[in-house]
Design an enzyme around this catalytic site. Sequence first.
Site, PDB file in Angstrom:
ATOM      1  N   LYS A  35      30.048 -26.433  21.251  1.00 38.50           N
ATOM      2  CA  LYS A  35      28.864 -27.218  20.864  1.00 38.50           C
ATOM      3  C   LYS A  35      29.282 -28.300  19.881  1.00 38.50           C
ATOM      4  O   LYS A  35      30.409 -28.291  19.387  1.00 38.50           O
ATOM      5  CB  LYS A  35      27.805 -26.284  20.251  1.00 38.50           C
ATOM      6  CG  LYS A  35      28.219 -25.574  18.994  1.00 38.50           C
ATOM      7  CD  LYS A  35      27.356 -24.347  18.768  1.00 38.50           C
ATOM      8  CE  LYS A  35      27.859 -23.515  17.622  1.00 38.50           C
ATOM      9  NZ  LYS A  35      27.242 -23.774  16.364  1.00 38.50           N
ATOM     10  N   ARG A 132      17.456 -15.806  12.020  1.00 41.19           N
ATOM     11  CA  ARG A 132      17.349 -17.206  12.429  1.00 41.19           C
ATOM     12  C   ARG A 132      16.746 -17.191  13.831  1.00 41.19           C
ATOM     13  O   ARG A 132      15.546 -17.244  13.961  1.00 41.19           O
ATOM     14  CB  ARG A 132      18.742 -17.855  12.378  1.00 41.19           C
ATOM     15  CG  ARG A 132      18.749 -19.340  12.474  1.00 41.19           C
ATOM     16  CD  ARG A 132      20.140 -19.920  12.314  1.00 41.19           C
ATOM     17  NE  ARG A 132      21.072 -19.448  13.330  1.00 41.19           N
ATOM     18  CZ  ARG A 132      22.330 -19.855  13.459  1.00 41.19           C
ATOM     19  NH1 ARG A 132      22.828 -20.733  12.601  1.00 41.19           N
ATOM     20  NH2 ARG A 132      23.111 -19.387  14.407  1.00 41.19           N
ATOM     21  N   TYR A 256      33.487 -48.130  -7.142  1.00 42.87           N
ATOM     22  CA  TYR A 256      32.073 -48.169  -7.526  1.00 42.87           C
ATOM     23  C   TYR A 256      31.804 -47.285  -8.736  1.00 42.87           C
ATOM     24  O   TYR A 256      32.253 -46.144  -8.787  1.00 42.87           O
ATOM     25  CB  TYR A 256      31.195 -47.664  -6.380  1.00 42.87           C
ATOM     26  CG  TYR A 256      31.008 -48.659  -5.270  1.00 42.87           C
ATOM     27  CD1 TYR A 256      30.406 -49.894  -5.494  1.00 42.87           C
ATOM     28  CD2 TYR A 256      31.419 -48.348  -3.985  1.00 42.87           C
ATOM     29  CE1 TYR A 256      30.232 -50.803  -4.461  1.00 42.87           C
ATOM     30  CE2 TYR A 256      31.240 -49.248  -2.943  1.00 42.87           C
ATOM     31  CZ  TYR A 256      30.652 -50.477  -3.188  1.00 42.87           C
ATOM     32  OH  TYR A 256      30.480 -51.375  -2.169  1.00 42.87           O
ATOM     33  N   MET A 304      32.065 -46.760   1.679  1.00 43.43           N
ATOM     34  CA  MET A 304      31.715 -46.691   3.106  1.00 43.43           C
ATOM     35  C   MET A 304      32.939 -46.798   4.015  1.00 43.43           C
ATOM     36  O   MET A 304      33.072 -46.056   4.989  1.00 43.43           O
ATOM     37  CB  MET A 304      30.704 -47.796   3.440  1.00 43.43           C
ATOM     38  CG  MET A 304      30.165 -47.687   4.853  1.00 43.43           C
ATOM     39  SD  MET A 304      29.062 -49.033   5.280  1.00 43.43           S
ATOM     40  CE  MET A 304      27.599 -48.608   4.370  1.00 43.43           C
TER      41      MET A 304
HETATM   42  C1  LIG Z   1      25.412 -17.726  18.376  1.00 46.17           C
HETATM   43  C2  LIG Z   1      26.747 -18.277  17.995  1.00 46.17           C
HETATM   44  N1  LIG Z   1      27.849 -17.696  18.477  1.00 46.17           N
HETATM   45  C3  LIG Z   1      29.087 -18.164  18.162  1.00 46.17           C
HETATM   46  C4  LIG Z   1      29.262 -19.241  17.327  1.00 46.17           C
HETATM   47  C5  LIG Z   1      30.654 -19.694  16.970  1.00 46.17           C
HETATM   48  O1  LIG Z   1      30.870 -19.507  15.590  1.00 46.17           O
HETATM   49  P1  LIG Z   1      32.258 -19.820  14.866  1.00 46.17           P
HETATM   50  O2  LIG Z   1      32.500 -21.279  15.003  1.00 46.17           O
HETATM   51  O3  LIG Z   1      32.030 -19.416  13.455  1.00 46.17           O
HETATM   52  O4  LIG Z   1      33.294 -19.021  15.557  1.00 46.17           O
HETATM   53  C6  LIG Z   1      28.139 -19.858  16.794  1.00 46.17           C
HETATM   54  C7  LIG Z   1      28.284 -20.983  15.862  1.00 46.17           C
HETATM   55  O5  LIG Z   1      27.510 -21.275  15.015  1.00 46.17           O
HETATM   56  C8  LIG Z   1      26.841 -19.375  17.140  1.00 46.17           C
HETATM   57  O6  LIG Z   1      25.730 -19.939  16.651  1.00 46.17           O
END
Ligand SMILES: Cc1ncc(COP(=O)(O)O)c(C=O)c1O
Length: 359
Positions: A35, A132, A256, A304
């Site tokens: 992701k 969550r 700055y 920047m």
């Molecule tokens: C549900 C879930 N599984 C796995 C992962 C992977 O986590 P990590 O990058 O800490 O290994 C994440 C990352 O946030 C997650 O939200």
Amino acid sequence: MNQRAVATVDLGAIRHNLAQVRRYAPNSRVMAAVKADAYGHGAIPVSRTLESAGADALAVACIEEAVKLREGQVQLPIALLEGILSLDEAALSARERLQIVVNDFWQIDLLEQLPVSASLQIWFKLDSGMHRLGFPLDAVSRLCEVLARHPDWDFCGWITHLAQADEPESPFTLEQIARYDAALDGVPGARSIGNSAGVLGWPDARRDWVRPGLMLYGASPMQGKTGADWGLLPALTLRSRVIALRRYEAGSPIGYGGSYHCPEDMLVGVVALGYADGIHRSLASGTPVKVAGQPAFIAGRVSMDMITLDLRQVPDARIGDEVMLWGRDAPIEVLAGYADTLAYELFCRLTNRVQFEYV
Ligand SMILES: Cc1ncc(COP(=O)(O)O)c(C=O)c1O
């Protein structure tokens, strides 16, 4: 290196880190988290590498990320960790053969509106303490009834996510695992618990599936450790160059706000990299980087497009010298500590002004 700011991603390191996951969790299948553009490393090249290296599945946050992978010809199973948000997304998930991580009953309602012919692959996510996403643990029997109603659904298993696995001293991880196990006692279906910290630090979190992200990129999720401590290879090296050199007298303010004053007559270098490239503005004077392999330190505020450096330990520095922000010789975990953040955020903050190259 001719460009101004370059991120070099070593895909061989990602292969190596996947092999390390297998060493830690030899009996688990691996769902690799890609992701957020593979944690800023580039989702397509990283996913293709993981696919050819034998990962069993990929995980993304949302459907847009999954569709990009399919457009990039990635064939592996892909799980949507946040599930679906609408009926359209449910239908698209079925068409694109995506695994939906279902975390609430309203998502089940959406899935039930799809025709029986839609080939749905689903996980159920249980909330064992992260608070969550996920069904409460006492929903398991209702979820089993849902599955009994839908023999046409391809059920992948039960996911839970650890909230404190990066803290080896915390009892919370074992409590979460115990709660998850108790809720699923005697219930069929694959189990999936461990993220990177789970894989590395908690043998009991290595179940049918592990879901590592950060460790695939070579960084340590555990505080006070670097990827190298776990036999991981950092995949991304972030480099820029010195574009100006000046000598200033003792007491001269730099940058700055003049937050840094030269403690003595000294050489100061300017580096072509700033917060518009993703470098945290909170990195204070004294943060270490490498210039031509030698230690140098941020002097003054990150701006920047540029950073100013104390080059007292690099007296022979020259225009064009390479500056390494992080990489194999400059652990990202150390830099993250100076920004009061984690490697995760440094990776994800890199902007598209940084040139990416893959080796
Ligand atoms: C549900 C879930 N599984 C796995 C992962 C992977 O986590 P990590 O990058 O800490 O290994 C994440 C990352 O946030 C997650 O939200």
